[in-house]
Design a protein around this motif. Structure first.
Motif, short mmCIF file in Angstrom:
data_model
loop_
_atom_site.label_atom_id
_atom_site.label_comp_id
_atom_site.label_asym_id
_atom_site.label_seq_id
_atom_site.Cartn_x
_atom_site.Cartn_y
_atom_site.Cartn_z
N GLY A 1 0.87 -1.18 0.00
CA GLY A 1 0.00 0.00 0.00
C GLY A 1 0.90 1.22 0.00
O GLY A 1 2.07 1.16 -0.42
N ALA A 2 0.37 2.34 0.47
CA ALA A 2 1.13 3.59 0.44
C ALA A 2 2.45 3.46 1.20
O ALA A 2 3.53 3.77 0.68
CB ALA A 2 0.27 4.71 1.04
N ALA A 3 2.37 2.99 2.44
CA ALA A 3 3.57 2.93 3.28
C ALA A 3 4.56 1.90 2.75
O ALA A 3 5.77 2.17 2.65
CB ALA A 3 3.18 2.62 4.72
N GLU B 1 2.45 -8.55 -1.56
CA GLU B 1 1.11 -7.96 -1.52
C GLU B 1 0.06 -9.06 -1.73
O GLU B 1 0.19 -9.85 -2.65
CB GLU B 1 0.99 -6.88 -2.62
N ARG B 2 -0.94 -9.04 -0.86
CA ARG B 2 -1.96 -10.09 -0.96
C ARG B 2 -2.94 -9.87 -2.11
O ARG B 2 -3.43 -10.82 -2.71
CB ARG B 2 -2.72 -10.18 0.36
N GLY C 1 -9.33 10.12 -2.33
CA GLY C 1 -9.62 11.48 -2.79
C GLY C 1 -10.53 11.49 -4.01
O GLY C 1 -10.31 12.30 -4.93
N ASN D 1 -5.72 12.66 -2.41
CA ASN D 1 -5.28 13.80 -1.59
C ASN D 1 -3.97 13.34 -0.93
O ASN D 1 -3.97 12.82 0.16
CB ASN D 1 -6.39 14.09 -0.55
N TYR E 1 -4.53 -8.34 10.08
CA TYR E 1 -3.33 -9.19 10.09
C TYR E 1 -2.16 -8.54 10.84
O TYR E 1 -1.37 -9.23 11.49
CB TYR E 1 -2.92 -9.52 8.64
N GLU F 1 -12.82 5.45 6.87
CA GLU F 1 -11.72 5.74 5.95
C GLU F 1 -10.39 5.26 6.54
O GLU F 1 -9.47 4.91 5.82
CB GLU F 1 -11.68 7.24 5.65
N GLU G 1 -0.67 2.75 8.58
CA GLU G 1 -1.89 2.66 9.39
C GLU G 1 -1.86 1.51 10.40
O GLU G 1 -2.67 1.49 11.33
CB GLU G 1 -3.06 2.49 8.42
N GLY H 1 -5.43 14.36 3.68
CA GLY H 1 -4.07 14.13 3.20
C GLY H 1 -3.09 13.77 4.30
O GLY H 1 -1.94 13.42 4.03
N PHE I 1 -1.92 9.84 4.33
CA PHE I 1 -0.86 9.49 3.37
C PHE I 1 0.47 10.08 3.83
O PHE I 1 1.51 9.44 3.70
CB PHE I 1 -1.22 9.95 1.96
P1 FDA Z 1 -2.85 0.42 2.99
O1 FDA Z 1 -4.18 -0.06 3.41
O2 FDA Z 1 -2.76 1.49 1.97
O3 FDA Z 1 -1.98 -0.78 2.44
C1 FDA Z 1 -1.90 -2.02 3.06
C2 FDA Z 1 -1.62 -3.07 2.00
O4 FDA Z 1 -1.36 -4.30 2.62
C3 FDA Z 1 -2.79 -3.26 1.07
O5 FDA Z 1 -2.34 -3.21 -0.26
C4 FDA Z 1 -3.31 -4.65 1.44
O6 FDA Z 1 -3.89 -5.34 0.36
C5 FDA Z 1 -2.03 -5.32 1.91
N1 FDA Z 1 -2.23 -6.45 2.81
C6 FDA Z 1 -3.18 -6.61 3.77
N2 FDA Z 1 -3.00 -7.79 4.38
C7 FDA Z 1 -1.94 -8.39 3.79
C8 FDA Z 1 -1.26 -9.62 4.00
N3 FDA Z 1 -1.68 -10.50 4.92
N4 FDA Z 1 -0.19 -9.91 3.24
C9 FDA Z 1 0.23 -9.04 2.30
N5 FDA Z 1 -0.37 -7.86 2.05
C10 FDA Z 1 -1.43 -7.53 2.80
N6 FDA Z 1 -5.74 9.26 3.12
C11 FDA Z 1 -5.25 10.45 2.69
O7 FDA Z 1 -4.26 10.94 3.25
N7 FDA Z 1 -5.82 11.09 1.62
C12 FDA Z 1 -6.90 10.59 0.96
O8 FDA Z 1 -7.36 11.15 -0.05
C13 FDA Z 1 -7.47 9.37 1.44
N8 FDA Z 1 -8.59 8.85 0.87
C14 FDA Z 1 -9.09 7.65 1.30
C15 FDA Z 1 -10.24 7.13 0.71
C16 FDA Z 1 -10.75 5.91 1.13
C17 FDA Z 1 -12.02 5.38 0.51
C18 FDA Z 1 -10.06 5.17 2.14
C19 FDA Z 1 -10.57 3.82 2.59
C20 FDA Z 1 -8.93 5.70 2.74
C21 FDA Z 1 -8.43 6.94 2.35
N9 FDA Z 1 -7.31 7.50 2.95
C22 FDA Z 1 -6.83 8.71 2.52
C23 FDA Z 1 -6.56 6.77 3.99
C24 FDA Z 1 -5.33 6.09 3.35
O9 FDA Z 1 -5.77 5.33 2.24
C25 FDA Z 1 -4.65 5.16 4.35
O10 FDA Z 1 -4.38 5.85 5.55
C26 FDA Z 1 -3.33 4.65 3.76
O11 FDA Z 1 -3.61 3.93 2.58
C27 FDA Z 1 -2.59 3.77 4.74
O12 FDA Z 1 -1.46 3.26 4.10
P2 FDA Z 1 -0.89 1.85 4.51
O13 FDA Z 1 0.17 1.53 3.51
O14 FDA Z 1 -0.54 1.81 5.94
O15 FDA Z 1 -2.11 0.83 4.33
#
Ligand code: FDA
Length: 394
Positions: free
Chosen positions: A11-13, A32-33, A45, A50, A176, A338, A367, A377, A380
Motif C-alpha cells: 500500500g502507500a507505506a 502484496e496479498r 480522494g 489527496n 493481520y 476511511e 496505518e 491528506g 498518506f
Molecule cells: P494500505 O491499506 O494502503 O496498504 C496495506 C496493503 O497491505 C494493502 O495493499 C493490502 O492489500 C495489503 N495487505 C493486507 N493484508 C496483507 C497480508 N496479509 N499480506 C500481504 N499484504 C497484505 N488518506 C489520505 O491521506 N488522503 C486521501 O485522499 C485518502 N482517501 C481515502 C479514501 C478511502 C475510501 C479510504 C478507505 C482511505 C483513504 N485514505 C486517505 C486513507 C489512506 O488510504 C490510508 O491511511 C493509507 O492507505 C494507509 O497506508 P498503509 O500503507 O498503511 O495501508
C-alpha cells in the motif's frame, strides 16, 4: 531466497518504504496479498488522491502517544513529497485547508511509486514486488525472519509490517498486523473505526428525515473542533466535520454541533431588537437550509415572534444552537471507516526508525501503527514519513 528486507503490504507505506530502501542499495521483497498494489491510493480522494497536507504536523494526528509522530513527520515533510511529485511532472492543486490533490488521477501516484521502486536497480538495490501472495507463516530464528508465502520460503534480517488496518474489509483490509503484533509480543491499542459516519437513534432519529441536507457547521468533542460541512444521512450524520470528530468520539459519548458558527453569541437577543416580528424559523432560514431550519426551530419550541419571546428562552435557544448535542448510537463501522484509529502501540516502537524495541529488525509503518491522521491528506503523509524513517534504518 534471502533479502535485506521483506515488506508485507504494497500500500502507500509499503511501496514508499520499499522504494526508499531499494534506492539505498537494499534488496527488498515486497509481498502484496491483493492482485495489484496501492488499491486504497487508487480510490482515494475521489480518484484524485489527496496525497498530502501542506500543513501536516503532529497536532493533526491522534495516538495514545501524541509525541510519537514528531520525529518521522519532521524528517520527511509534505514539501519533500511534493518535490517528488513535481520531479515526475504530476500536476496538482490545493483544494482547501492545505489539502493537495492530483489534477489528473490517483493512478499517477501509484505509477510514480512503482517507478521509484524500479529506480532501486540504479542504486545497486532491488525491489521485488509480488502480488497475489498469501503469507501463511512468519517465523523468527537467529535474528532472521522467514516468511512462507504461496508455499515458498523467504528470509531477511528485516521485516516490515505495512499491511494497514481493518478499515474497508470489502477491499481486502484485515487485522493481520495485529496477529503479527501478538505473535511478537507487541501491545495493541484497541482498534476502532475512524473518519466514519455516525448513526443516530432515540430522540435524534427524527433528524434522519433530513437525509441529504448539508450545512456548514462547527463540530465539537472535548477540545477538538472542526469547521466544515456536516451532512444528514438516512442513518445519521456524515460530511467532513462529522468524519473528523468521529475519530475523537467513543461509544456512548455526545458530540456538539454549532449550527451557526458565524453568528455572534447574542444574535437572537440582537434580533429581538432589530427584527422583533421575525420568528426563529425565519431567522434560521437566513443561514441554514429550509428543512434544517424548520426542524431546529420546532425542536426549540418557541413559536412566537422573537419580539414576544423572553430573553431567558432566547438565551437558551442561542446556547442550544451553538452546541446542539447529539448522542450517536454508533458508527457505520469498519465497513465505511476511511481509516482505523488505534493499532500497534507506538510505545513498542522507536519513533526515529519505527523498529520494535524488543524485536530488532521488525518495523511497523503506516496505518498498522497507532497513529491516525485527520481527514485531508494527513494519513498518506504519515504513510510516506513512517515508510521513509524505516527505510533509513534498515
Ligand atoms: P494500505 O491499506 O494502503 O496498504 C496495506 C496493503 O497491505 C494493502 O495493499 C493490502 O492489500 C495489503 N495487505 C493486507 N493484508 C496483507 C497480508 N496479509 N499480506 C500481504 N499484504 C497484505 N488518506 C489520505 O491521506 N488522503 C486521501 O485522499 C485518502 N482517501 C481515502 C479514501 C478511502 C475510501 C479510504 C478507505 C482511505 C483513504 N485514505 C486517505 C486513507 C489512506 O488510504 C490510508 O491511511 C493509507 O492507505 C494507509 O497506508 P498503509 O500503507 O498503511 O495501508
Amino acid at each position: 531466497m534471502t533479502y535485506d528486507a521483506i515488506i508485507l503490504g504494497a500500500g502507500a507505506a509499503g511501496l514508499f518504504c520499499a522504494a526508499q530502501a531499494g534506492q539505498r542499495g537494499k534488496r527488498v521483497l515486497l509481498l502484496e496479498r491483493a492482485e495489484k498494489p496501492g488499491k486504497k491510493i487508487l480510490i482515494s480522494g475521489g480518484g484524485r488522491c489527496n496525497f498530502t497536507n501542506i500543513g501536516a504536523g503532529p497536532a493533526n494526528y491522534l495516538s495514545a502517544n501524541p509525541h510519537f509522530s514528531k520525529s518521522a513527520l519532521s524528517r520527511y515533510t509534505p514539501r519533500d513529497f511534493l518535490d517528488l511529485i513535481e520531479s515526475y511532472g504530476i500536476a496538482w492543486h490545493e483544494k482547501t485547508l492545505g489539502q493537495l490533490f492530483c489534477d489528473g488521477s490517483a493512478k499517477q501516484i501509484v505509477a510514480m511509486l512503482l517507478e521509484e521502486c524500479v529506480k532501486a536497480d540504479n542504486a545497486g538495490g532491488q525491489v521485488d514486488l509480488r502480488c497475489d501472495e498469501h503469507v501463511t507463516e512468519v517465523a523468527h530464528e537467529d535474528g532472521c525472519f522467514i516468511v512462507t508465502s504461496n508455499g515458498a520460503h523467504y528470509g531477511a534480517h528485516n521485516l516490515v509490517i505495512a499491511v494497514g488496518g481493518p478499515s474497508i474489509p470489502k477491499m481486502g483490509a484485515t487485522g493481520y498486523a495485529y496477529d503479527l503484533a501478538r505473535q511478537f509480543g507487541l501491545k495493541i491499542v484497541e482498534p476502532r473505526p475512524a473518519l466514519v459516519p455516525l448513526t443516530l437513534g432515540g430522540d435524534d432519529v427524527l433528524f434522519r428525515d433530513l437525509s441529504g441536507v448539508a450545512a456548514d457547521v462547527s463540530a465539537h468533542h472535548g477540545k477538538a473542533s472542526f469547521r466544515e460541512a456536516a451532512l444528514f444521512t438516512h442513518r445519521g450524520l456524515s460530511g467532513p466535520s462529522i468524519l473528523q470528530i468521529s475519530s475523537y468520539w467513543r461509544n456512548g459519548e455526545a458530540i456538539g454541533i454549532d449550527f451557526l458558527p458565524e453568528r455572534d453569541v447574542n444574535w437572537l437577543l440582537d434580533a429581538k431588537q432589530s427584527q422583533p416580528r421575525a420568528t426563529i424559523k425565519a431567522l434560521l432560514k437566513e443561514s441554514l437550509p429550509d428543512r434544517l431550519a424548520t426542524t431546529l426551530s420546532e425542536r426549540l419550541g418557541i413559536d412566537t415572534d422573537v419580539g414576544n419571546a423572553t430573553d431567558k428562552s432566547l438565551r437558551r435557544a442561542q446556547e442550544q444552537l451553538s452546541r446542539w448535542e447529539f448522542r450517536p448510537n454508533g458508527s457505520e463501522g469498519f465497513a465505511k471507516a476511511e481509516v482505523t484509529a488505534g493499532g500497534i502501540d507506538t510505545k513498542e516502537l522507536s519513533s526515529k526508525t519505527m523498529e520494535a524495541k524488543k524485536v530488532p529488525g521488525l518495523y511497523v509503518i503506516g496505518e498498522a501503527a497507532d497513529v491516525t491522521g485527520w481527514l485531508g491528506g494527513y494519513n498518506f503523509q504519515w504513510a510516506w514519513a513512517s515508510g521513509w524513517a524505516a527505510a533509513q534504518a534498515m
